[in-house]
Design a protein around this motif. Structure first.
Motif, PDB file in Angstrom:
ATOM      1  N   ALA A  12      -5.509  -6.908  -6.012  1.00  0.00           N
ATOM      2  CA  ALA A  12      -4.373  -7.755  -4.781  1.00  0.00           C
ATOM      3  C   ALA A  12      -4.316  -7.686  -3.673  1.00  0.00           C
ATOM      4  N   ARG A  13      -4.676  -5.790  -3.482  1.00  0.00           N
ATOM      5  CA  ARG A  13      -3.409  -5.809  -2.200  1.00  0.00           C
ATOM      6  C   ARG A  13      -5.111  -5.663  -1.285  1.00  0.00           C
ATOM      7  N   HIS A  15      -8.250  -6.896   0.557  1.00  0.00           N
ATOM      8  CA  HIS A  15      -9.133  -7.392   1.980  1.00  0.00           C
ATOM      9  C   HIS A  15      -9.311  -8.312   1.658  1.00  0.00           C
ATOM     10  N   THR A  16      -9.982  -8.745   0.316  1.00  0.00           N
ATOM     11  CA  THR A  16     -10.610  -9.974  -0.653  1.00  0.00           C
ATOM     12  C   THR A  16      -8.990 -10.795  -0.697  1.00  0.00           C
ATOM     13  N   SER A  37      -1.695  -5.240  -8.039  1.00  0.00           N
ATOM     14  CA  SER A  37      -1.624  -3.824  -7.287  1.00  0.00           C
ATOM     15  C   SER A  37      -1.088  -2.350  -7.431  1.00  0.00           C
ATOM     16  N   GLU A  39      -0.385   0.389  -5.906  1.00  0.00           N
ATOM     17  CA  GLU A  39       0.364   0.206  -4.123  1.00  0.00           C
ATOM     18  C   GLU A  39       1.772  -0.479  -4.064  1.00  0.00           C
ATOM     19  N   LEU A  78     -11.832  -5.442  -7.213  1.00  0.00           N
ATOM     20  CA  LEU A  78     -11.508  -4.076  -7.639  1.00  0.00           C
ATOM     21  C   LEU A  78     -12.434  -3.798  -6.862  1.00  0.00           C
ATOM     22  N   LEU A 102     -15.573  -9.894  -8.083  1.00  0.00           N
ATOM     23  CA  LEU A 102     -15.822  -9.456  -6.570  1.00  0.00           C
ATOM     24  C   LEU A 102     -17.568  -8.391  -6.824  1.00  0.00           C
ATOM     25  N   ARG A 107     -23.785  -8.581 -10.781  1.00  0.00           N
ATOM     26  CA  ARG A 107     -24.741  -9.494 -10.155  1.00  0.00           C
ATOM     27  C   ARG A 107     -26.827  -8.593 -10.458  1.00  0.00           C
ATOM     28  N   CYS A 135     -21.435  -9.500   0.214  1.00  0.00           N
ATOM     29  CA  CYS A 135     -21.482 -10.982   1.629  1.00  0.00           C
ATOM     30  C   CYS A 135     -22.887 -10.685   2.879  1.00  0.00           C
ATOM     31  N   SER A 164     -13.803  -4.787   7.770  1.00  0.00           N
ATOM     32  CA  SER A 164     -13.388  -5.539   6.679  1.00  0.00           C
ATOM     33  C   SER A 164     -14.280  -5.276   5.759  1.00  0.00           C
ATOM     34  N   ALA A 294     -16.858 -13.640  -0.051  1.00  0.00           N
ATOM     35  CA  ALA A 294     -16.595 -12.848  -1.236  1.00  0.00           C
ATOM     36  C   ALA A 294     -15.085 -14.224  -1.787  1.00  0.00           C
TER      37      ALA A 294
HETATM   38  N1  LIG Z   1     -14.569  -6.840   1.846  1.00  0.00           N
HETATM   39  C1  LIG Z   1     -15.349  -7.309   2.164  1.00  0.00           C
HETATM   40  O1  LIG Z   1     -16.158  -7.948   3.109  1.00  0.00           O
HETATM   41  C2  LIG Z   1     -16.088  -7.772   0.635  1.00  0.00           C
HETATM   42  C3  LIG Z   1     -16.201  -7.216  -0.825  1.00  0.00           C
HETATM   43  N2  LIG Z   1     -16.257  -7.127  -1.662  1.00  0.00           N
HETATM   44  C4  LIG Z   1     -16.288  -6.874  -3.089  1.00  0.00           C
HETATM   45  O2  LIG Z   1     -14.877  -6.922  -3.689  1.00  0.00           O
HETATM   46  C5  LIG Z   1     -14.271  -5.643  -4.019  1.00  0.00           C
HETATM   47  C6  LIG Z   1     -13.162  -6.006  -3.710  1.00  0.00           C
HETATM   48  O3  LIG Z   1     -13.314  -5.714  -1.559  1.00  0.00           O
HETATM   49  P1  LIG Z   1     -11.359  -5.328  -0.797  1.00  0.00           P
HETATM   50  O4  LIG Z   1     -11.221  -6.325  -0.779  1.00  0.00           O
HETATM   51  O5  LIG Z   1     -12.504  -5.080   0.765  1.00  0.00           O
HETATM   52  O6  LIG Z   1     -11.789  -3.981  -1.586  1.00  0.00           O
HETATM   53  P2  LIG Z   1     -10.048  -3.373  -1.102  1.00  0.00           P
HETATM   54  O7  LIG Z   1     -10.907  -1.645  -0.549  1.00  0.00           O
HETATM   55  O8  LIG Z   1      -9.702  -3.617   0.004  1.00  0.00           O
HETATM   56  O9  LIG Z   1      -9.537  -3.006  -1.986  1.00  0.00           O
HETATM   57  C7  LIG Z   1      -9.676  -2.843  -2.830  1.00  0.00           C
HETATM   58  C8  LIG Z   1      -8.357  -3.156  -4.276  1.00  0.00           C
HETATM   59  O10 LIG Z   1      -8.623  -2.390  -5.067  1.00  0.00           O
HETATM   60  C9  LIG Z   1      -7.508  -1.915  -5.788  1.00  0.00           C
HETATM   61  N3  LIG Z   1      -7.724  -0.189  -6.033  1.00  0.00           N
HETATM   62  C10 LIG Z   1      -8.856   0.185  -5.570  1.00  0.00           C
HETATM   63  N4  LIG Z   1      -8.896   1.074  -6.813  1.00  0.00           N
HETATM   64  C11 LIG Z   1      -8.648   1.189  -8.122  1.00  0.00           C
HETATM   65  C12 LIG Z   1      -8.756   1.445  -8.713  1.00  0.00           C
HETATM   66  N5  LIG Z   1      -9.163   2.703  -9.502  1.00  0.00           N
HETATM   67  N6  LIG Z   1      -8.681   0.892 -10.168  1.00  0.00           N
HETATM   68  C13 LIG Z   1      -8.118  -0.422  -9.563  1.00  0.00           C
HETATM   69  N7  LIG Z   1      -7.635  -0.320  -8.813  1.00  0.00           N
HETATM   70  C14 LIG Z   1      -8.153  -0.282  -7.686  1.00  0.00           C
HETATM   71  C15 LIG Z   1      -6.672  -1.671  -5.127  1.00  0.00           C
HETATM   72  O11 LIG Z   1      -5.003  -1.796  -4.990  1.00  0.00           O
HETATM   73  P3  LIG Z   1      -4.093  -0.546  -5.083  1.00  0.00           P
HETATM   74  O12 LIG Z   1      -4.825   0.434  -4.781  1.00  0.00           O
HETATM   75  O13 LIG Z   1      -2.439  -0.924  -4.465  1.00  0.00           O
HETATM   76  O14 LIG Z   1      -4.447  -1.099  -6.874  1.00  0.00           O
HETATM   77  C16 LIG Z   1      -7.276  -3.076  -3.580  1.00  0.00           C
HETATM   78  O15 LIG Z   1      -6.167  -4.756  -4.627  1.00  0.00           O
HETATM   79  C17 LIG Z   1     -15.057  -5.094  -4.005  1.00  0.00           C
HETATM   80  O16 LIG Z   1     -15.494  -4.803  -5.268  1.00  0.00           O
HETATM   81  C18 LIG Z   1     -16.494  -5.123  -2.213  1.00  0.00           C
HETATM   82  O17 LIG Z   1     -17.502  -4.125  -2.621  1.00  0.00           O
HETATM   83  C19 LIG Z   1     -17.869  -8.594  -1.604  1.00  0.00           C
HETATM   84  C20 LIG Z   1     -17.909  -9.610  -1.137  1.00  0.00           C
HETATM   85  C21 LIG Z   1     -16.964  -8.930   0.481  1.00  0.00           C
END
Ligand SMILES: NC(=O)C1=CN([C@@H]2O[C@H](COP(=O)(O)OP(=O)(O)OC[C@H]3O[C@@H](n4cnc5c(N)ncnc54)[C@H](OP(=O)(O)O)[C@@H]3O)[C@@H](O)[C@H]2O)C=CC1
Ligand SMILES: CC(=O)N[C@@H](CCC(=O)OP(=O)(O)O)C(=O)O
Length: 317
Positions: A12-13, A15-16, A37, A39, A78, A102, A107, A135, A164, A294
């Motif tokens: 949840a931290r 962008h999506t 999250s 972090e 994730l 997501l 897929r 996306c 993003s 997303a």
């Molecule tokens: N950005 C986009 O435009 C789009 C993204 N997607 C997909 O959606 C998903 C999320 O994308 P997006 O929001 O951009 O990604 P971000 O990098 O912005 O966020 C990733 C999230 O996952 C958590 N995270 C990262 N690494 C790990 C890990 N090893 N274990 C557990 N939690 C982890 C992070 O929180 P924390 O580290 O605090 O735990 C954070 O909340 C991805 O699969 C992406 O491919 C799909 C369509 C569009």
């Protein structure tokens, strides 16, 4: 209308994740049960997502403990490769929540419903596991679908995304200094979304992505070779027939601009241009990668799976 349903968000931290929090919190039939999250563990959600009115805090929840919450649905936001541990955790206590993933992990998995609602909702027969499309892949499919049966040979798609799209893990593709005044090509063959669209459409798709200095919103220009000559009127009629009743898809003769789609929940398709011989059609599609690419799509999928009208809780303009 069904009773209130509980929804959790893992990742949840990101962008999506932030967009999902806004949408789930504003949905009249959903209650946010947890947001995970590592972090931001312990911090109030409202400190990061001001539109969220509640008192919930982010929590660092081990994947194997996700089942303890007994949610009706969970969205996984994730990075790729992390979903299976979450799916196991969510089912550990015998629960069978709806899972919308997501990432690209499922897929290509026939046991999962591929949830691009405008094109696949007739394949939804109650599946609890839903793969949210990529996306760019969503935009490409919106550009191609109405003329799919006319297309011959490979489809070329030129894509440009805001940074993003590259998530929050630092890389060249979300480095604002390297992106300044720049357009950065990457993954020019074999991008995952090339395979995704090829699989879904049954056409060979050749996709060339780029990342640009703006934050959100993507545009795809699709080059389609047709079996037989056609006319612009016939093309316009096909897109209007296919998308005319779709609340989140807008068809326009003018080419849509990525600057106009940021922050909006739908996609736009248009800019129909035909070669003199009527056999080469170019179509442009734009969408906000964080919303229709997303989080908005995930909401449509959650609504479908939990028995709500498909656009419930989604601001439709
Ligand atoms: N950005 C986009 O435009 C789009 C993204 N997607 C997909 O959606 C998903 C999320 O994308 P997006 O929001 O951009 O990604 P971000 O990098 O912005 O966020 C990733 C999230 O996952 C958590 N995270 C990262 N690494 C790990 C890990 N090893 N274990 C557990 N939690 C982890 C992070 O929180 P924390 O580290 O605090 O735990 C954070 O909340 C991805 O699969 C992406 O491919 C799909 C369509 C569009
Ligand atoms: C600009 C940028 O880097 N965009 C990402 C697309 C994000 C996305 O939708 O990727 P998933 O298929 O992993 O969900 C990319 O090209 O990989």
């Amino acid at each position: 209308m069904p009773d209130t349903r509980t929804v959790g968000i893992v990742g949840a931290r990101g962008h999506t994740g932030a967009e999902l929090i806004r949408l789930v919190a504003a949905h009249p039939g959903f209650e946010l049960a947890f947001v995970s999250s590592r972090e931001l563990d312990g911090q109030p959600v409202s400190a990061h997502v001001p539109e969220y009115p509640g008192s919930l805090r982010y929590a660092n929840i081990a994947h194997e403990e996700l089942g303890d919450f007994g949610v009706d649905a969970c969205v996984l936001a994730l990075p790729n490769g992390k979903s299976d541990a979450c799916i196991a955790g969510l089912g550990a206590r015998g629960g069978e929540p709806v899972i919308v993933d997501l990432s690209a992990d499922h897929r290509f998995d026939d046991d999962w419903y591929y949830g691009l609602p405008e094109l696949t909702r007739d394949r939804y027969v109650g599946q609890e596991h839903i793969a949210n499309p990529g996306c760019y892949a969503s935009a490409m499919q919106f550009a191609i679908a109405p003329v799919r049966d006319l297309v011959e040979g490979p489809v070329q798609c030129f894509g440009v995304s805001g940074y993003s799209g590259a998530g929050t893990t630092p890389s060249d593709r979300n480095d604002v200094d390297k992106l300044r005044d720049n357009l950065m090509p990457y993954a020019l063959v074999d991008h995952l979304h090339e395979r995704e669209v090829s699989r879904q459409s049954g056409l060979a798709v050749e996709f060339m992505p780029h990342v640009a200095p703006h934050f959100r919103g993507l545009t795809v220009t699709a080059n389609l070779h047709l079996r037989e000559p056609t006319t612009l009127d016939a093309v316009r009629a096909r897109y209007a027939d296919r998308y005319g009743d779709e609340p989140l898809l807008r068809v326009d003769d003018n080419a849509p601009w990525v600057s106009r789609i940021a922050g909006r929940h739908g996609a736009e398709v248009g800019g129909f241009t035909l070669s003199n011989d009527g056999r080469r059609l170019v179509v442009v599609a734009t969408l906000d990668n964080l919303l229709k690419g997303a989080a908005t799509q995930a909401m449509q999928n959650l609504n479908l799976a939990l028995g709500f009208p498909e656009t419930e809780g989604i601001p439709v303009e």
